[in-house]
Write a protein that holds these residues in place. Structure first.
Motif, PDB file in Angstrom:
ATOM      1  N   LEU A 162       0.754  -1.468   0.175  1.00  0.00           N
ATOM      2  CA  LEU A 162       0.134  -0.240  -0.075  1.00  0.00           C
ATOM      3  C   LEU A 162       0.781   1.394  -0.089  1.00  0.00           C
ATOM      4  O   LEU A 162       0.684   1.737  -0.589  1.00  0.00           O
ATOM      5  CB  LEU A 162      -1.076   0.073   1.247  1.00  0.00           C
ATOM      6  CG  LEU A 162      -1.979  -1.150   0.908  1.00  0.00           C
ATOM      7  CD1 LEU A 162      -2.343  -0.743   2.504  1.00  0.00           C
ATOM      8  CD2 LEU A 162      -3.043  -0.930   0.366  1.00  0.00           C
TER       9      LEU A 162
ATOM     10  N   LEU B  23       1.920   2.427  -3.242  1.00  0.00           N
ATOM     11  CA  LEU B  23       0.764   2.374  -3.890  1.00  0.00           C
ATOM     12  C   LEU B  23       0.102   3.810  -3.785  1.00  0.00           C
ATOM     13  O   LEU B  23       0.173   4.716  -4.940  1.00  0.00           O
ATOM     14  CB  LEU B  23      -0.759   1.662  -4.133  1.00  0.00           C
ATOM     15  CG  LEU B  23      -0.557   0.446  -4.505  1.00  0.00           C
ATOM     16  CD1 LEU B  23      -1.605  -0.444  -4.122  1.00  0.00           C
ATOM     17  CD2 LEU B  23      -0.595   0.641  -5.935  1.00  0.00           C
ATOM     18  N   LEU B  24       0.428   4.389  -2.956  1.00  0.00           N
ATOM     19  CA  LEU B  24       0.206   5.749  -1.892  1.00  0.00           C
ATOM     20  C   LEU B  24       1.188   6.725  -2.227  1.00  0.00           C
ATOM     21  O   LEU B  24       1.113   7.637  -3.408  1.00  0.00           O
ATOM     22  CB  LEU B  24       0.565   5.577  -0.460  1.00  0.00           C
ATOM     23  CG  LEU B  24       0.045   6.570   0.167  1.00  0.00           C
ATOM     24  CD1 LEU B  24      -1.186   8.062  -0.135  1.00  0.00           C
ATOM     25  CD2 LEU B  24       0.530   6.453   1.454  1.00  0.00           C
TER      26      LEU B  24
ATOM     27  N   SER C 279       0.161   6.623  -9.201  1.00  0.00           N
ATOM     28  CA  SER C 279      -1.009   6.259  -9.112  1.00  0.00           C
ATOM     29  C   SER C 279      -2.100   7.254  -8.155  1.00  0.00           C
ATOM     30  O   SER C 279      -3.164   7.210  -8.089  1.00  0.00           O
ATOM     31  CB  SER C 279      -1.419   4.824  -8.809  1.00  0.00           C
ATOM     32  OG  SER C 279      -0.305   4.096  -9.139  1.00  0.00           O
ATOM     33  N   MET C 280      -1.417   7.541  -7.053  1.00  0.00           N
ATOM     34  CA  MET C 280      -2.051   7.837  -6.052  1.00  0.00           C
ATOM     35  C   MET C 280      -1.327   9.567  -6.035  1.00  0.00           C
ATOM     36  O   MET C 280      -1.362  10.968  -6.688  1.00  0.00           O
ATOM     37  CB  MET C 280      -1.267   7.778  -5.094  1.00  0.00           C
ATOM     38  CG  MET C 280      -2.938   6.145  -4.912  1.00  0.00           C
ATOM     39  SD  MET C 280      -3.339   5.048  -3.270  1.00  0.00           S
ATOM     40  CE  MET C 280      -4.367   6.305  -3.031  1.00  0.00           C
ATOM     41  N   LEU C 281      -0.326   9.684  -4.780  1.00  0.00           N
ATOM     42  CA  LEU C 281       0.460  10.779  -4.812  1.00  0.00           C
ATOM     43  C   LEU C 281       1.180  11.118  -6.062  1.00  0.00           C
ATOM     44  O   LEU C 281       2.061  12.125  -5.855  1.00  0.00           O
ATOM     45  CB  LEU C 281       0.950  10.936  -3.072  1.00  0.00           C
ATOM     46  CG  LEU C 281       0.072  10.356  -2.073  1.00  0.00           C
ATOM     47  CD1 LEU C 281       0.615  10.564  -0.830  1.00  0.00           C
ATOM     48  CD2 LEU C 281      -1.151  11.941  -2.051  1.00  0.00           C
TER      49      LEU C 281
ATOM     50  N   GLY D 151       3.758  -1.386  -5.423  1.00  0.00           N
ATOM     51  CA  GLY D 151       3.193  -0.067  -6.059  1.00  0.00           C
ATOM     52  C   GLY D 151       3.175   0.470  -6.852  1.00  0.00           C
ATOM     53  O   GLY D 151       2.783   1.368  -7.441  1.00  0.00           O
TER      54      GLY D 151
ATOM     55  N   GLN E 195       0.661   2.212 -13.106  1.00  0.00           N
ATOM     56  CA  GLN E 195       0.084   3.754 -13.401  1.00  0.00           C
ATOM     57  C   GLN E 195      -1.628   2.886 -13.943  1.00  0.00           C
ATOM     58  O   GLN E 195      -1.644   1.863 -15.070  1.00  0.00           O
ATOM     59  CB  GLN E 195       1.072   3.827 -14.796  1.00  0.00           C
ATOM     60  CG  GLN E 195       2.777   4.339 -14.279  1.00  0.00           C
ATOM     61  CD  GLN E 195       2.799   5.343 -15.051  1.00  0.00           C
ATOM     62  OE1 GLN E 195       2.291   5.143 -16.351  1.00  0.00           O
ATOM     63  NE2 GLN E 195       3.903   5.200 -15.139  1.00  0.00           N
ATOM     64  N   LEU E 196      -2.137   3.466 -12.826  1.00  0.00           N
ATOM     65  CA  LEU E 196      -3.695   3.161 -13.781  1.00  0.00           C
ATOM     66  C   LEU E 196      -4.374   3.874 -14.810  1.00  0.00           C
ATOM     67  O   LEU E 196      -3.737   5.116 -14.599  1.00  0.00           O
ATOM     68  CB  LEU E 196      -4.213   3.451 -12.141  1.00  0.00           C
ATOM     69  CG  LEU E 196      -3.925   2.459 -11.093  1.00  0.00           C
ATOM     70  CD1 LEU E 196      -5.437   2.916  -9.677  1.00  0.00           C
ATOM     71  CD2 LEU E 196      -4.309   1.368 -10.818  1.00  0.00           C
TER      72      LEU E 196
END
Length: 424
Positions: free
Chosen positions: A37, A40-41, A45-47, A291, A295-296
């Motif tokens: 996680l 990912l974070l 994908s996120m930050l 993570g 790349q979503l």
């Protein structure tokens, strides 16, 4: 002056993986989930705080090599020999069932007007390739979880390890067969010959190294730090030879190196040293890197539906396929669930296979996006399911023991009453 950003990246990764690991552990989830996680974070994908670099990719690769080397050091050779045939049957079922399930799921959605595909190959080949992706098992995720809950040296744990290595070999063969259809330069006979040659090489070199290393250890007992260095050198060489010379996964070479050294008297000492190396740096970077590399893509309603379906198929086909294989080999129901769940993990292996297929035109971009999301979900969910499977198995064993104890108590009570009635 060169960039020193990699130092900040490492510091952030280590801090975040540890903090999230503690948080997931607080809610009875394996710490490896927190590391995944964290990647990912922090990733794009996120930050977007950290992006994938060649340095992080190299450290992550070294991390999984050391992780599998440590798993080899901890493996019970005698137990592994006992589960050899079982591991092959489990691995075979764990390849065939997901291959069929992935093919069927892709075939249902890969129709005209459902999900548009820009793959350069035929629809049939793309459907088969989706099935090939589902055959991959990320043993590193299962190994870290098993080590964390103290179940790596159980019968089910040894079977998962053995089956996962065989699974990798069968996956290479399946990938080679389908890529040979689109790339005439790929020769399936040559690939099989290389795989066979690697294991012959590993057996011969392993026997020689084991004899020399064992003799040297007996005559240099006070120089333990040198034992660690030589063991690490052997691990790296086996990993390099496997990948560079024989096109076999480097983690397979590292695991075999660990198996060879596990029979020496200092294996526990070496294991402690490599656990420290893995815990301090390599393992957190490896799991976070999974993570970071994600790349979503843009997701339509139909692609989201396909993602959910392929995720469910990927988990269930491994659990059912490997579980049935284990049941056929005489394992208890709780062990079948543990083995099937342990083999369900997907991670960097599935992403590598998917990227290779995408580059060769075997996988359209829409399907690639779903595969990426599927890998992310399963990488996070599998450690939780694996811990639950072993926890449930432990409860079953305790319950059976309580039943046996209760039966003996009742039998003793009955004997006491009979004896008392005779006296009266």
């Amino acid at each position: 002056m060169g960039s020193y950003k990699f130092l900040m990246d490492l510091a952030v990764i280590l801090l975040c993986t540890k903090l999230l690991g503690i948080m997931t552990n607080k809610v009875q989830m394996p710490q490896v989930v927190g590391a995944l996680l964290a990647g990912l974070l922090l990733g794009p994908s996120m930050l977007g705080v950290i992006s994938e670099t060649d340095f992080l990719k190299t450290v992550a690769e070294l991390g999984v090599i050391v992780l599998m080397f440590g798993a080899g050091l901890e493996t019970d050779i005698k137990e592994l020999k006992k589960s050899g045939v079982s591991a092959f049957i489990v691995a075979l079922c764990g390849v065939l069932v997901p291959l069929a399930g992935g093919f069927a799921a892709a075939g249902f959605f890969n129709r005209s007007g459902v999900i548009p595909s820009d793959a350069s190959c035929s629809t049939l080949l793309q459907n088969i390739f989706v099935g090939v992706i589902l055959t991959a098992t990320s043993v590193s995720i299962s190994v870290e979880t098993l080590k964390e809950i103290g179940k790596l040296q159980t019968r089910a744990g040894n079977t998962i390890l053995g089956a996962a290595i065989i699974d990798d070999i069968l996956g290479i063969i399946a990938l080679t067969v389908i890529t040979s259809v689109t790339d005439p330069s790929v020769n399936i006979v040559l690939v099989l010959a290389k795989i066979a040659a690697f294991f012959v090489f590993a057996i011969v070199l392993g026997y020689i190294f084991y004899r020399v290393y064992k003799y040297w250890m007996q005559h240099s007992d006070k120089m333990r730090h040198r034992h660690t260095i030589i063991a690490f050198v052997f691990c790296l060489l086996m990993a390099y030879v496997a990948e560079a010379w024989f096109d076999v996964a480097d983690i397979t070479g590292a695991y075999i190196a660990g198996l060879i050294i596990s029979n020496t008297k200092r294996s526990e000492y070496l294991q402690e040293r490599f656990d420290i190396l893995s815990y301090l740096l390599l393992s957190p970077v490896f799991f976070a890197h999974i993570g970071l590399s994600v790349q979503l893509p843009n997701m339509t309603a139909m692609i989201i539906l396909f993602t959910l379906v392929i995720t469910a198929v990927a988990i269930l086909t491994k659990i059912i396929g490997c579980g049935l294989g284990a049941k056929f080999c005489g394992y208890e129901s709780s062990e079948c669930m543990q083995i099937g769940t342990g083999m369900a993990a997907r991670g960097e292996v599935a992403l590598i296979v998917a990227n290779k297929g995408s580059a060769m035109g075997l996988l359209g971009s829409s399907f690639m996006g779903s595969i990426v999301v599927m890998v992310v979900i399963i990488a996070v969910v599998t450690p939780v399911l694996l811990k639950a499977a072993f926890h449930s198995g432990a409860h079953t064993a305790v319950s059976e023991q309580e039943d046996i104890t209760g039966y003996h108590d009742k039998l003793t009570e009955l004997r006491h009453k009979i004896s008392k009635s005779r006296i009266e």
